[in-house]
Design a protein around this motif. Structure first.
Motif, PDB file in Angstrom:
ATOM      1  N   TYR A  89       0.877  -1.169   0.000  1.00  0.00           N
ATOM      2  CA  TYR A  89       0.000   0.000   0.000  1.00  0.00           C
ATOM      3  C   TYR A  89       0.916   1.220   0.000  1.00  0.00           C
ATOM      4  O   TYR A  89       1.764   1.352   0.882  1.00  0.00           O
ATOM      5  CB  TYR A  89      -0.880   0.008   1.251  1.00  0.00           C
ATOM      6  N   TYR A 100      -3.147  -4.409  10.504  1.00  0.00           N
ATOM      7  CA  TYR A 100      -4.421  -4.670   9.801  1.00  0.00           C
ATOM      8  C   TYR A 100      -4.515  -6.137   9.381  1.00  0.00           C
ATOM      9  O   TYR A 100      -5.535  -6.796   9.636  1.00  0.00           O
ATOM     10  CB  TYR A 100      -4.513  -3.737   8.585  1.00  0.00           C
ATOM     11  N   GLN A 103      -5.056  -8.349  12.300  1.00  0.00           N
ATOM     12  CA  GLN A 103      -6.422  -8.242  12.834  1.00  0.00           C
ATOM     13  C   GLN A 103      -7.389  -9.161  12.079  1.00  0.00           C
ATOM     14  O   GLN A 103      -8.381  -9.622  12.648  1.00  0.00           O
ATOM     15  CB  GLN A 103      -6.891  -6.795  12.701  1.00  0.00           C
ATOM     16  N   LEU A 104      -7.080  -9.423  10.826  1.00  0.00           N
ATOM     17  CA  LEU A 104      -7.935 -10.319  10.037  1.00  0.00           C
ATOM     18  C   LEU A 104      -7.917 -11.748  10.585  1.00  0.00           C
ATOM     19  O   LEU A 104      -8.743 -12.571  10.210  1.00  0.00           O
ATOM     20  CB  LEU A 104      -7.502 -10.322   8.568  1.00  0.00           C
TER      21      LEU A 104
ATOM     22  N   THR B  12     -13.112  -5.353   9.944  1.00  0.00           N
ATOM     23  CA  THR B  12     -11.721  -4.942   9.705  1.00  0.00           C
ATOM     24  C   THR B  12     -11.530  -4.578   8.229  1.00  0.00           C
ATOM     25  O   THR B  12     -10.926  -3.552   7.906  1.00  0.00           O
ATOM     26  CB  THR B  12     -10.767  -6.099  10.080  1.00  0.00           C
ATOM     27  N   LEU B  13     -12.056  -5.427   7.361  1.00  0.00           N
ATOM     28  CA  LEU B  13     -11.939  -5.166   5.917  1.00  0.00           C
ATOM     29  C   LEU B  13     -12.689  -3.896   5.526  1.00  0.00           C
ATOM     30  O   LEU B  13     -12.217  -3.110   4.701  1.00  0.00           O
ATOM     31  CB  LEU B  13     -12.503  -6.354   5.124  1.00  0.00           C
ATOM     32  N   ARG B  15     -13.360  -1.263   7.436  1.00  0.00           N
ATOM     33  CA  ARG B  15     -12.653  -0.060   7.908  1.00  0.00           C
ATOM     34  C   ARG B  15     -11.424   0.231   7.052  1.00  0.00           C
ATOM     35  O   ARG B  15     -11.120   1.367   6.737  1.00  0.00           O
ATOM     36  CB  ARG B  15     -12.258  -0.231   9.381  1.00  0.00           C
ATOM     37  N   TRP B  16     -10.724  -0.842   6.674  1.00  0.00           N
ATOM     38  CA  TRP B  16      -9.528  -0.650   5.842  1.00  0.00           C
ATOM     39  C   TRP B  16      -9.935  -0.113   4.455  1.00  0.00           C
ATOM     40  O   TRP B  16      -9.294   0.794   3.915  1.00  0.00           O
ATOM     41  CB  TRP B  16      -8.776  -1.977   5.705  1.00  0.00           C
ATOM     42  N   ARG B  19     -10.812   3.468   4.718  1.00  0.00           N
ATOM     43  CA  ARG B  19      -9.572   4.250   4.847  1.00  0.00           C
ATOM     44  C   ARG B  19      -8.961   4.519   3.472  1.00  0.00           C
ATOM     45  O   ARG B  19      -8.497   5.626   3.190  1.00  0.00           O
ATOM     46  CB  ARG B  19      -8.604   3.412   5.687  1.00  0.00           C
ATOM     47  N   ARG B  23      -9.451   8.765   1.232  1.00  0.00           N
ATOM     48  CA  ARG B  23      -8.267   9.628   1.274  1.00  0.00           C
ATOM     49  C   ARG B  23      -8.678  10.994   0.740  1.00  0.00           C
ATOM     50  O   ARG B  23      -9.371  11.079  -0.274  1.00  0.00           O
ATOM     51  CB  ARG B  23      -7.150   9.052   0.413  1.00  0.00           C
ATOM     52  N   GLU B  89      -6.887  -3.695  -5.326  1.00  0.00           N
ATOM     53  CA  GLU B  89      -6.137  -4.678  -4.528  1.00  0.00           C
ATOM     54  C   GLU B  89      -5.598  -5.801  -5.426  1.00  0.00           C
ATOM     55  O   GLU B  89      -4.471  -6.249  -5.258  1.00  0.00           O
ATOM     56  CB  GLU B  89      -7.031  -5.303  -3.455  1.00  0.00           C
TER      57      GLU B  89
END
Lengths: 307, 286
Positions: A89, A100, A103-104, B12-13, B15-16, B19, B23, B89
């Motif tokens: 990233y 991150y 956490q998964l 979690t996915l 929130r990521w 993010r 931007r 991704e």
């Protein structure tokens, strides 16, 4: 699911269109470090991607800890992958990305952050936790990839060309981590196309070529198999013609070429050749400036093994 | 080893993904031109002179919402905020890190969609709000309240289509643009039930169901535009092409039915996309 970390491939084949990536490969990996050796295009990455559930075998079965990995995320709790790809990233810090990804695995945010910090420190990136991975050198990126594989504490590690771009001290540090993992009882699979790299890390080596397992065993066993592997050696001397005639009767020498850069000898008994060169320099006035093996690289080993 | 909870890792996915989507440079690049354009349209188009219909500010805003906002601007916002979620991704191969986590591919697929829907809804609501403010009309609360609903339905329904095609196909962005500018216009221009093949037809159904009463109360021209029985010849205008076009439309479903159709379209697309993703190989080569 098996408690002992293990990987098993049973007659696994995989095609890319008409190109054969893996050809009926049957192999098992247990606790300890196993080196997966092969030139580019041998099928190493295909095998690792099948193990990590990214590719589905066309034939045969792949098992990780007794379970098929393709599209079975549960299995991935036990797997840590250091991928070959340089994928990052661009804006996120190393620590944030590792936290991150950790956490998964179901860890709380705080726990994932702690684990991420520890993993990055273990991989030797303790000083640059908050820096963006995009600004890392190639070696640092390799360490980052190791850190994200370590953070959730798996017991099956798949490391695809992990030493690419690492400097000697980095390699030593990386090697130490791999040894620690093996001592902890983890199953560690390390791929490389460089023989001495794998030799230094793994007790067991699996040689892949053209999608098939070519040789398997300890480094010593493979070396013994290669004892009579014809080797090209360049001897640099001011008198190549004289040296050539002196070496012509040495056992195992099958070819002598006078080239501008020196005398190139093809021999299946490298030790005998070296003994003779040493004796000639001591007993006669033939000067020898250098003796360099020309094809110790893996490609030539494979050429020999496939003959 | 216990089985995975359904949708484990979704939060979690999500929130990521949020993010990455939110931007500031990215949001400004998408939002600022849209806001400026809509402010100009709201100020200039509403109340301006039009060759094909009478001057009527309420009718202008009604048409601006229907054609400009729901036809192009909201779908484009959805395209830019939702479509590339997982494709980015996959393209930059960071997806490889996700494939070796105890998270199902379906969860990854749905979470990244959801993380695009939220900013798309907020941005679209802001853009619609700016248009309303710039129009200078005294709109009742019901219209203001309809804005986030319309934005959300657009993001979910047409966003799901964009998201699925861009995730599954390399040229997905082009397919999405062609769909928006060619197929949607084509469907909207056809007569009869063919119009219902357009996703935005159903989104418009929700929007009109929530707002048309207000516009009808304030403009007889909107009443005429919505009444297919009215005799256009009796109207004292030399050019009524806009009305003819509007009257050729098939009647919208009631807002709840239209909303359910939108949800079903999105669900169908997402189920198909998730299934394809779960069956797919990801060599992710350099």
């Amino acid at each position: 699911m098996s408690d002992v970390p293990s990987i098993e491939l049973q007659a696994v084949s995989r095609w890319y269109g008409e190109v054969l990536g893996l050809n009926e490969v049957s192999v098992q990996f247990g606790p300890g470090v196993t080196g997966l050796l092969g030139p580019n295009g041998a099928g190493k990455s295909t095998m690792l991607k099948i193990i990590c559930g990214m590719l589905k075998p066309d034939l045969g079965t792949a098992l990780v800890c007794g379970r098929k990995p393709f599209n079975r995320p549960r299995v991935m709790r036990r797997v840590g992958l250091c991928p070959e790809q340089d994928a990052f990233y661009p804006k996120a810090s190393a620590w944030r990305v590792v936290a991150y990804l950790t956490q998964l695995h179901g860890f709380t945010k705080a726990e994932a952050r702690t684990r991420a910090r520890q993993a990055l420190e273990r991989a030797g990136l303790g000083e640059v936790l908050d820096r963006s991975v995009a600004g890392f050198s190639k070696g640092m990126r390799q360490r980052f990839k190791l850190a994200q594989a370590l953070a959730h504490d798996p017991d099956v590690y798949v490391l695809d060309e992990p030493l690419n771009g690492l400097d000697p001290s980095g390699r030593a540090q990386y090697g130490a981590v791999i040894e620690e993992l093996a001592d902890e009882g983890c199953c560690v699979l390390v791929s490389s196309h460089i023989l001495h790299e794998v030799d230094a890390l793994a007790r067991r080596i699996v040689v892949l070529h053209a999608g098939r397992v070519l040789a398997e065993g300890s480094a010593r066993e493979i070396r013994e198999d290669l004892a009579h592997f014809p080797l090209q050696v360049r001897v640099t001397t001011p008198e190549p013609a004289r040296l050539a005639s002196a070496l012509a009767d040495v056992d195992g020498v099958t070819q002598l070429d006078l080239t501008p850069s020196g005398l190139v000898v093809l021999t299946s008994e490298a030790a005998l050749l070296l003994d003779r060169v040493a004796a000639l320099t001591a007993e006669t006035d033939i000067a020898v400036d250098a003796v360099v093996p020309l094809d110790e690289d893996l490609e030539s080993v494979f050429r020999y093994l496939t003959q | 080893m216990p089985p995975l909870r359904p949708l484990a890792g979704f939060g979690t996915l999500f929130r990521w993904g949020l993010r990455l989507t939110c931007r500031w440079p990215r949001l400004l690049a998408i939002g600022l031109p849209a806001i400026i354009l809509c402010a100009l349209l709201g100020e200039g188009y509403v109340g301006g002179k039009h060759w094909d219909r009478p001057n009527d500010e309420w009718l202008d805003l009604w048409i601006l919402f229907d054609e400009g906002m729901l036809g192009y601007i909201l779908p484009l916002i959805a395209l830019l905020t939702i479509a590339s979620g997982l494709r980015v991704e996959i393209g930059r191969k960071t997806f490889v890190y996700h494939l070796v986590r105890p998270v199902s591919r379906t969860t990854m697929f749905l979470a990244r969609f959801a993380s695009g829907v939220l900013p798309a809804t907020v941005l679209s609501t802001v853009v619609l709000g700016v248009t309303c403010i710039a129009s200078g009309l005294d709109l009742p609360a019901s219209v203001w309240l309809s804005l986030p609903v319309t934005s959300f339905v657009t993001a979910v329904a047409v966003g799901a289509f964009y998201y699925v095609v861009t995730t599954l196909f390399r040229g997905g962005m082009i397919i999405a643009l062609v769909y928006t500018f060619v197929f949607e216009s084509l469907f909207a221009g056809t007569r009869g039930a063919m119009q219902k093949l357009s996703i935005m037809f159903h989104v418009r159904g929700v929007h009109h169901g929530l707002t048309d009463e207000v516009f009808k109360e304030n403009s007889d021209n909107v009443v005429r535009a919505l009444d297919p029985e009215i005799d256009l010849g009796s109207i004292d205008w030399t050019n009524v092409s806009a009305f003819q076009k509007l009257q050729e439309r098939v009647a919208y479903d009631d807002p709840m039915s239209a909303f359910l159709i939108c949800v079903c379209i999105a669900a169908g697309l997402l189920v198909y996309g998730a299934w394809r993703i779960s069956q797919r190989d990801f060599p992710l080569k350099d």
